[in-house]
Design a protein around this motif. Structure first.
Motif, short mmCIF file in Angstrom:
data_model
loop_
_atom_site.label_atom_id
_atom_site.label_comp_id
_atom_site.label_asym_id
_atom_site.label_seq_id
_atom_site.Cartn_x
_atom_site.Cartn_y
_atom_site.Cartn_z
N TYR A 130 48.45 47.39 48.37
CA TYR A 130 48.29 48.69 47.73
C TYR A 130 47.30 49.58 48.48
CZ TYR A 130 51.01 47.35 43.64
OH TYR A 130 52.03 46.99 42.80
N THR A 131 46.45 48.96 49.28
CA THR A 131 45.53 49.74 50.11
C THR A 131 46.11 50.01 51.48
OG1 THR A 131 43.69 48.67 48.96
CG2 THR A 131 43.16 49.83 50.99
N LEU A 132 46.82 49.01 52.04
CA LEU A 132 47.35 49.15 53.40
C LEU A 132 48.49 50.16 53.47
CD1 LEU A 132 47.37 45.46 54.70
CD2 LEU A 132 45.89 47.34 55.43
N ASP A 146 44.02 33.84 45.84
CA ASP A 146 44.26 34.34 47.19
C ASP A 146 45.53 35.16 47.26
OD1 ASP A 146 43.51 34.67 49.85
OD2 ASP A 146 44.73 32.98 50.52
N GLN A 147 46.55 34.80 46.47
CA GLN A 147 47.77 35.60 46.42
C GLN A 147 47.51 36.94 45.73
OE1 GLN A 147 50.75 33.14 44.55
NE2 GLN A 147 50.92 31.77 46.32
N ASP A 148 46.65 36.95 44.71
CA ASP A 148 46.24 38.22 44.10
C ASP A 148 45.57 39.12 45.13
OD1 ASP A 148 47.17 37.48 41.61
OD2 ASP A 148 45.25 36.67 40.95
N ARG A 149 44.73 38.52 45.97
CA ARG A 149 44.04 39.29 47.01
C ARG A 149 45.03 39.93 47.98
NH1 ARG A 149 42.35 38.30 52.24
NH2 ARG A 149 43.34 36.25 52.14
N LEU A 150 46.01 39.15 48.44
CA LEU A 150 47.00 39.67 49.38
C LEU A 150 47.88 40.73 48.72
CD1 LEU A 150 48.04 36.34 51.13
CD2 LEU A 150 46.47 38.09 51.97
N HIS A 151 48.19 40.51 47.44
CA HIS A 151 49.02 41.48 46.73
C HIS A 151 48.30 42.82 46.59
CE1 HIS A 151 51.84 43.10 43.81
NE2 HIS A 151 50.84 43.33 42.98
N SER A 155 36.13 36.76 31.63
CA SER A 155 36.77 37.94 31.03
C SER A 155 38.04 38.29 31.81
CB SER A 155 35.80 39.12 31.01
OG SER A 155 35.22 39.30 32.28
N GLY A 156 38.76 39.27 31.33
CA GLY A 156 40.05 39.62 31.92
C GLY A 156 39.97 40.37 33.23
N ASN A 157 38.80 40.94 33.56
CA ASN A 157 38.68 41.69 34.81
C ASN A 157 38.36 40.74 35.97
OD1 ASN A 157 36.19 41.28 33.52
ND2 ASN A 157 35.21 42.93 34.65
N LEU A 158 39.35 39.92 36.30
CA LEU A 158 39.18 38.91 37.34
C LEU A 158 39.24 39.55 38.72
CD1 LEU A 158 41.48 36.80 35.29
CD2 LEU A 158 39.52 35.66 36.28
N PRO A 159 38.72 38.87 39.74
CA PRO A 159 38.77 39.43 41.10
C PRO A 159 40.19 39.72 41.56
CG PRO A 159 37.24 37.59 41.01
CD PRO A 159 37.94 37.62 39.69
N GLY A 197 36.83 43.74 44.17
CA GLY A 197 37.92 44.68 43.96
C GLY A 197 39.07 44.44 44.91
N ASN A 198 38.82 44.53 46.21
CA ASN A 198 39.84 44.27 47.23
C ASN A 198 39.15 44.05 48.57
OD1 ASN A 198 39.76 46.97 48.77
ND2 ASN A 198 40.17 47.66 46.67
N ASP A 199 39.93 43.73 49.57
CA ASP A 199 39.37 43.41 50.89
C ASP A 199 38.69 44.59 51.55
OD1 ASP A 199 40.10 40.80 50.78
OD2 ASP A 199 41.93 41.01 51.94
N PHE A 200 39.07 45.80 51.17
CA PHE A 200 38.57 46.99 51.85
C PHE A 200 37.53 47.75 51.03
CE2 PHE A 200 42.92 46.17 53.26
CZ PHE A 200 42.71 46.01 54.62
N GLY A 201 37.20 47.24 49.84
CA GLY A 201 36.25 47.93 48.98
C GLY A 201 34.82 47.54 49.32
N GLU A 202 33.90 48.39 48.94
CA GLU A 202 32.49 48.11 49.17
C GLU A 202 31.94 47.21 48.07
OE1 GLU A 202 30.02 51.54 48.91
OE2 GLU A 202 31.05 52.33 47.16
N ALA A 203 30.77 46.65 48.33
CA ALA A 203 30.11 45.82 47.33
C ALA A 203 29.58 46.71 46.21
CB ALA A 203 28.98 45.02 47.97
#
Length: 401
Positions: free
Chosen positions: A273-275, A264-269, A93-97, A202-208
């Protein structure tokens, strides 16, 4: 001694109230910032629950105003799968990591209800691409084609919310929003085939977050305007393979276009937005704490100059320099303790009220960090003024008076 210190503080309550308020507000700022940073750091160190490295995502779009039949889409996936450097292809689906697209809902099972749960569509190869680890059961397979209910795999935290310590495999649950007594369509009833590790997509800093993967039905005749595909590639692949993928998709039908993104680029991007707001919060907090420290230092310095006669009299009566220094440090530590006590009374309301829906240990760690930081801050600010008080000679102080 403490009784004497409390008496001195009470006699100068108007001046000490300023110190008390500065310490209180400093504690509140440090508590809030510390709790946020500890929460982010703790989540950052936790595993994601899947392997995003060497995974690309494809966004395949049909021509304007057109749809893509499933048969043609399956042909596209077969041709992409056949390319050298491609390990596995999966439709989702469209809600990719690590994207800003979300799809979530609430679920229920025999009176138990889940929290807000992320839901994903996934085909039979999705777990292989994302390298999800199954704790119980299995992933989707061709044998699920004849299932009377929608096969799903759920995360461990969703399993605990819906089934507790009881068995989950083979259980059937549904959406929480269906009306009582209303018939529920078969595709809105979910059959648990497997339980996966908790995931943080969701992102590197989000909870499970609680998660559920619904099986995409292979013989579904639905037409899509956009298809989202995840692809696991062999190490070292880059722009050349991305170009081959785009040409391969266009080779099936000239009207389709493809956008290839590295996960991985999506993750860094998304991490930025969190940092960025986190960094802004830290800078503002440091600025406030520095101003508070300067204020504490100035107030203490002023208090010592105002109390030179008192210091001179104590020295004339036999008090030593270290004793004078300990007196001022003791007064400051008592005021600090009173300010911290007020701050702790406020801070403990956050876990009691579940203000930001964080686990209680994060608030407790934030309180601990704030207490330690405030004591260090006030001790550093009081050290030099206390040394100044200890160096005052009685003859000089009394002569000036």
């Amino acid at each position: 001694m403490f009784r004497h210190i409390f008496k001195l503080i009470w006699n100068r309550k108007r001046h000490n109230s300023l110190l008390l308020s500065e310490i209180f507000f400093s504690f509140v700022v440090l508590f809030l910032v510390g709790t946020v940073l500890i929460t982010y750091a703790t989540h950052y160190l936790e595993p994601h629950g899947f392997n995003y490295r060497q995974v690309w995502r494809l966004e395949i779009k049909a021509g304007q105003g057109e749809k893509m039949p499933r048969a043609e889409l399956d042909e596209v996936l077969r041709r992409v799968q056949a390319l050298p450097g491609i390990e596995q292809v999966a439709l989702t689906s469209g809600n990719l990591p690590f994207t800003f697209n979300n799809n979530n809902s609430f679920f229920k099972y025999q009176g138990r209800k889940s929290g807000l749960t992320d839901t994903y569509d996934a085909d039979d190869h999705y777990a292989q691409v994302m390298q999800l680890h199954l704790r119980e059961g299995r992933w989707f397979a061709k044998g699920d084609d004849g299932s009377h209910y929608r096969p799903v795999v759920i995360s461990q935290n969703l399993r605990e919310a819906l089934f507790g310590k009881g068995p989950a495999l083979g259980k059937i649950f549904s959406f929480d929003w269906d009306k009582k007594g209303e018939a529920v369509a078969w595709q809105d009833k979910f059959l648990v085939t497997g339980v996966a590790d908790d995931v943080r997509m969701g992102n590197d800093f989000g909870e499970a977050t609680p998660s559920m993967w619904k099986r995409l039905i292979p013989f579904d005749t639905t037409h899509w305007e956009t298809a989202n595909v995840v692809v696991r590639v062999t190490p070292g692949q880059g722009g050349a393979l991305q170009e081959k993928i785009a040409r391969t998709v266009a080779g099936v039908t000239r009207q389709w276009t493809t956008m290839v993104r590295v996960m991985d680029q999506d993750r860094l991007h998304k991490r930025r937005y969190t940092l960025v707001p986190m960094l802004g919060l830290v800078i503002v907090s440091v600025f406030l704490i520095v101003n508070v420290a300067l204020g504490l230092f100035g107030v203490l310095w002023y208090n010592i100059n105002q109390r030179r006669a008192e210091i001179g009299l104590r020295r004339a009566m036999g008090a030593t320099g270290p004793a004078i220094s300990r007196q001022f440090l003791g007064e400051m530590l008592v005021i600090t303790t009173l300010g911290i006590a007020l701050g702790v009374l406020l801070a403990v309301q956050f876990p009691l009220l579940d203000a930001f829906e964080l686990a209680p240990q994060f608030y407790l760690m934030g309180i601990g960090v704030a207490v330690a930081a405030i004591y260090v801050l006030t001790a550093v600010c009081a050290w030099q003024p206390s040394r100044l008080a200890a160096s005052i000679q009685p003859a000089v102080a009394l002569r000036e008076e």
